[in-house]
Design a protein around this motif. Structure first.
Motif, PDB file in Angstrom:
ATOM      1  N   SER A  31      49.426  47.322  33.739  1.00 12.63           N
ATOM      2  CA  SER A  31      49.173  46.565  35.630  1.00 12.63           C
ATOM      3  C   SER A  31      47.355  47.547  35.993  1.00 12.63           C
ATOM      4  CB  SER A  31      49.821  46.815  36.452  1.00 12.63           C
ATOM      5  OG  SER A  31      50.988  46.358  35.913  1.00 12.63           O
ATOM      6  N   ASP A  32      46.779  49.051  35.364  1.00 17.19           N
ATOM      7  CA  ASP A  32      46.288  49.263  35.979  1.00 17.19           C
ATOM      8  C   ASP A  32      44.762  48.903  35.637  1.00 17.19           C
ATOM      9  OD1 ASP A  32      47.145  51.168  37.559  1.00 17.19           O
ATOM     10  OD2 ASP A  32      47.803  52.883  36.552  1.00 17.19           O
ATOM     11  N   ALA A  33      44.732  48.241  33.855  1.00 21.03           N
ATOM     12  CA  ALA A  33      43.615  48.452  33.247  1.00 21.03           C
ATOM     13  C   ALA A  33      43.374  46.438  33.988  1.00 21.03           C
ATOM     14  CB  ALA A  33      44.382  48.047  31.958  1.00 21.03           C
ATOM     15  N   ILE A  34      44.811  45.980  34.457  1.00 24.95           N
ATOM     16  CA  ILE A  34      44.318  44.548  34.673  1.00 24.95           C
ATOM     17  C   ILE A  34      43.702  45.006  35.818  1.00 24.95           C
ATOM     18  CG2 ILE A  34      45.336  42.475  35.305  1.00 24.95           C
ATOM     19  CD1 ILE A  34      47.219  42.927  32.971  1.00 24.95           C
ATOM     20  N   GLU A  35      44.134  45.248  37.326  1.00 25.10           N
ATOM     21  CA  GLU A  35      43.580  45.822  37.988  1.00 25.10           C
ATOM     22  C   GLU A  35      42.274  45.716  37.929  1.00 25.10           C
ATOM     23  OE1 GLU A  35      44.506  48.558  42.124  1.00 25.10           O
ATOM     24  OE2 GLU A  35      45.879  47.948  40.824  1.00 25.10           O
ATOM     25  N   GLU A  36      41.875  46.576  37.184  1.00 22.54           N
ATOM     26  CA  GLU A  36      40.182  47.372  36.827  1.00 22.54           C
ATOM     27  C   GLU A  36      39.060  46.053  36.798  1.00 22.54           C
ATOM     28  OE1 GLU A  36      38.049  50.350  34.144  1.00 22.54           O
ATOM     29  OE2 GLU A  36      39.984  50.922  34.408  1.00 22.54           O
ATOM     30  N   MET A  37      39.847  45.711  35.489  1.00 27.70           N
ATOM     31  CA  MET A  37      38.830  44.125  34.852  1.00 27.70           C
ATOM     32  C   MET A  37      39.182  42.829  35.648  1.00 27.70           C
ATOM     33  SD  MET A  37      40.634  43.834  31.120  1.00 27.70           S
ATOM     34  CE  MET A  37      42.114  43.702  31.514  1.00 27.70           C
ATOM     35  N   THR A  38      39.847  43.316  36.253  1.00 26.54           N
ATOM     36  CA  THR A  38      40.338  42.116  37.738  1.00 26.54           C
ATOM     37  C   THR A  38      38.572  42.037  38.856  1.00 26.54           C
ATOM     38  OG1 THR A  38      42.211  41.605  37.577  1.00 26.54           O
ATOM     39  CG2 THR A  38      41.283  40.333  39.158  1.00 26.54           C
ATOM     40  N   GLN A  39      38.478  43.582  39.423  1.00 19.52           N
ATOM     41  CA  GLN A  39      37.563  44.237  40.417  1.00 19.52           C
ATOM     42  C   GLN A  39      36.910  44.101  39.475  1.00 19.52           C
ATOM     43  OE1 GLN A  39      39.446  48.166  41.290  1.00 19.52           O
ATOM     44  NE2 GLN A  39      40.622  47.055  42.967  1.00 19.52           N
ATOM     45  N   GLU A  40      36.704  44.278  38.250  1.00 22.25           N
ATOM     46  CA  GLU A  40      35.003  44.412  38.005  1.00 22.25           C
ATOM     47  C   GLU A  40      34.263  42.765  37.189  1.00 22.25           C
ATOM     48  OE1 GLU A  40      34.557  46.777  33.861  1.00 22.25           O
ATOM     49  OE2 GLU A  40      35.322  48.400  35.499  1.00 22.25           O
ATOM     50  N   TRP A  41      35.651  41.300  37.389  1.00 21.64           N
ATOM     51  CA  TRP A  41      34.940  40.534  36.733  1.00 21.64           C
ATOM     52  C   TRP A  41      34.511  39.843  38.001  1.00 21.64           C
ATOM     53  CZ3 TRP A  41      37.286  35.612  38.575  1.00 21.64           C
ATOM     54  CH2 TRP A  41      37.095  34.780  37.946  1.00 21.64           C
ATOM     55  N   ILE A  42      35.813  40.106  39.756  1.00 18.30           N
ATOM     56  CA  ILE A  42      35.218  39.976  40.726  1.00 18.30           C
ATOM     57  C   ILE A  42      34.221  40.313  41.100  1.00 18.30           C
ATOM     58  CG2 ILE A  42      35.809  39.533  43.635  1.00 18.30           C
ATOM     59  CD1 ILE A  42      38.763  39.753  42.548  1.00 18.30           C
ATOM     60  N   ALA A  43      33.686  41.713  41.016  1.00 18.64           N
ATOM     61  CA  ALA A  43      31.824  42.252  41.269  1.00 18.64           C
ATOM     62  C   ALA A  43      30.562  41.164  40.775  1.00 18.64           C
ATOM     63  CB  ALA A  43      32.235  43.542  41.153  1.00 18.64           C
ATOM     64  N   LYS A  44      31.591  41.428  39.294  1.00 18.53           N
ATOM     65  CA  LYS A  44      30.459  40.164  38.215  1.00 18.53           C
ATOM     66  C   LYS A  44      29.837  38.610  38.854  1.00 18.53           C
ATOM     67  CE  LYS A  44      29.822  39.079  33.652  1.00 18.53           C
ATOM     68  NZ  LYS A  44      30.598  39.251  32.247  1.00 18.53           N
ATOM     69  N   LYS A  45      31.437  37.983  38.700  1.00 17.62           N
ATOM     70  CA  LYS A  45      31.222  36.790  40.119  1.00 17.62           C
ATOM     71  C   LYS A  45      30.934  36.522  41.087  1.00 17.62           C
ATOM     72  CE  LYS A  45      33.123  35.264  35.932  1.00 17.62           C
ATOM     73  NZ  LYS A  45      31.933  34.517  34.420  1.00 17.62           N
ATOM     74  N   THR A  46      31.157  37.261  41.578  1.00 15.42           N
ATOM     75  CA  THR A  46      30.474  37.156  43.616  1.00 15.42           C
ATOM     76  C   THR A  46      30.088  38.110  43.998  1.00 15.42           C
ATOM     77  OG1 THR A  46      32.550  38.802  44.029  1.00 15.42           O
ATOM     78  CG2 THR A  46      33.279  36.210  44.078  1.00 15.42           C
ATOM     79  N   GLY A  47      29.142  39.099  42.747  1.00 17.37           N
ATOM     80  CA  GLY A  47      28.094  40.166  42.963  1.00 17.37           C
ATOM     81  C   GLY A  47      28.782  41.019  44.720  1.00 17.37           C
ATOM     82  N   SER A  48      29.700  41.260  44.422  1.00 21.08           N
ATOM     83  CA  SER A  48      30.324  42.057  45.819  1.00 21.08           C
ATOM     84  C   SER A  48      32.127  42.901  44.841  1.00 21.08           C
ATOM     85  CB  SER A  48      30.859  41.744  47.104  1.00 21.08           C
ATOM     86  OG  SER A  48      31.571  40.837  46.747  1.00 21.08           O
ATOM     87  N   LEU A  49      31.999  43.813  45.599  1.00 24.39           N
ATOM     88  CA  LEU A  49      33.141  44.538  44.707  1.00 24.39           C
ATOM     89  C   LEU A  49      34.649  44.404  45.567  1.00 24.39           C
ATOM     90  CD1 LEU A  49      32.723  48.391  44.738  1.00 24.39           C
ATOM     91  CD2 LEU A  49      32.479  46.519  42.901  1.00 24.39           C
ATOM     92  N   ALA A  50      35.604  43.827  44.540  1.00 22.16           N
ATOM     93  CA  ALA A  50      37.194  43.271  45.380  1.00 22.16           C
ATOM     94  C   ALA A  50      37.372  43.904  46.980  1.00 22.16           C
ATOM     95  CB  ALA A  50      37.515  43.489  44.711  1.00 22.16           C
ATOM     96  N   LYS A  51      37.756  43.386  48.020  1.00 22.13           N
ATOM     97  CA  LYS A  51      38.013  44.258  48.889  1.00 22.13           C
ATOM     98  C   LYS A  51      39.166  44.899  48.835  1.00 22.13           C
ATOM     99  CE  LYS A  51      39.110  42.428  53.990  1.00 22.13           C
ATOM    100  NZ  LYS A  51      38.981  41.318  54.144  1.00 22.13           N
ATOM    101  N   LYS A  52      38.712  45.870  49.285  1.00 21.69           N
ATOM    102  CA  LYS A  52      39.588  47.059  49.082  1.00 21.69           C
ATOM    103  C   LYS A  52      40.480  47.274  50.582  1.00 21.69           C
ATOM    104  CE  LYS A  52      39.283  49.631  44.907  1.00 21.69           C
ATOM    105  NZ  LYS A  52      40.269  49.762  44.687  1.00 21.69           N
TER     106      LYS A  52
END
Length: 149
Positions: free
Chosen positions: A37-58
């Motif tokens: 779960s931690d790994a998927i969360e980290e990858m998802t945040q990085e993927w969103i940042a890459k696709k949108t140019g910003s970090l996932a909203k915390k």
């Protein structure tokens, strides 16, 4: 630590990936001691940042060391800090050295480091020639002393 299955703040996602990729993913997580779960969360945040140019909203900036560790467990498991589970639960506090490793690994600015440290200890701070001394607030009784450098 939060029970993600029962928390309203978490949602399960799923998908299908090739078997060899899934097995390698599980093997690496196990070897590094990181939950999937931690790994998927980290990858998802990085993927969103890459696709949108910003970090996932915390939802909120971490206020204490426990919040900081809990929010960044996957990254911190690779830094060599022990007792991460206990730190994330607030059961133990890091040494000043471990705190420095944690905040350096997460690129936390100095002013934010001080705020997190102070919020964690609910401390009174005074300056002297040796630096800043921190005391755990216990109704005027000094329970513990450590030097923040």
């Amino acid at each position: 630590m939060t029970d993600r299955r029962r928390s309203d703040d978490y949602k399960q996602i799923s998908g299908y990936i090739p078997l060899d990729l899934a097995l390698e993913f599980k093997s690496i997580c196990a070897r590094l001691g990181i939950s999937q779960s931690d790994a998927i969360e980290e990858m998802t945040q990085e993927w969103i940042a890459k696709k949108t140019g910003s970090l996932a909203k915390k939802t909120q900036a971490p206020k204490t060391i426990a919040d900081l560790v809990q929010a960044n467990m996957a990254k911190l498991k690779r830094c060599g800090v022990k007792n991460l589970q206990a730190l994330a639960k607030g059961e133990v506090l890091p040494t000043p050295g471990d705190f420095a490793i944690i905040t350096s690994a997460l690129a936390i600015p100095e002013e934010e480091r001080k705020q997190i440290w102070q919020e964690t200890f609910k401390i009174s701070v005074y300056h002297d020639a040796k630096g800043v001394k921190l005391y755990k607030d216990s109704g005027g009784v000094k329970e513990d002393e450590c030097e923040y450098s």
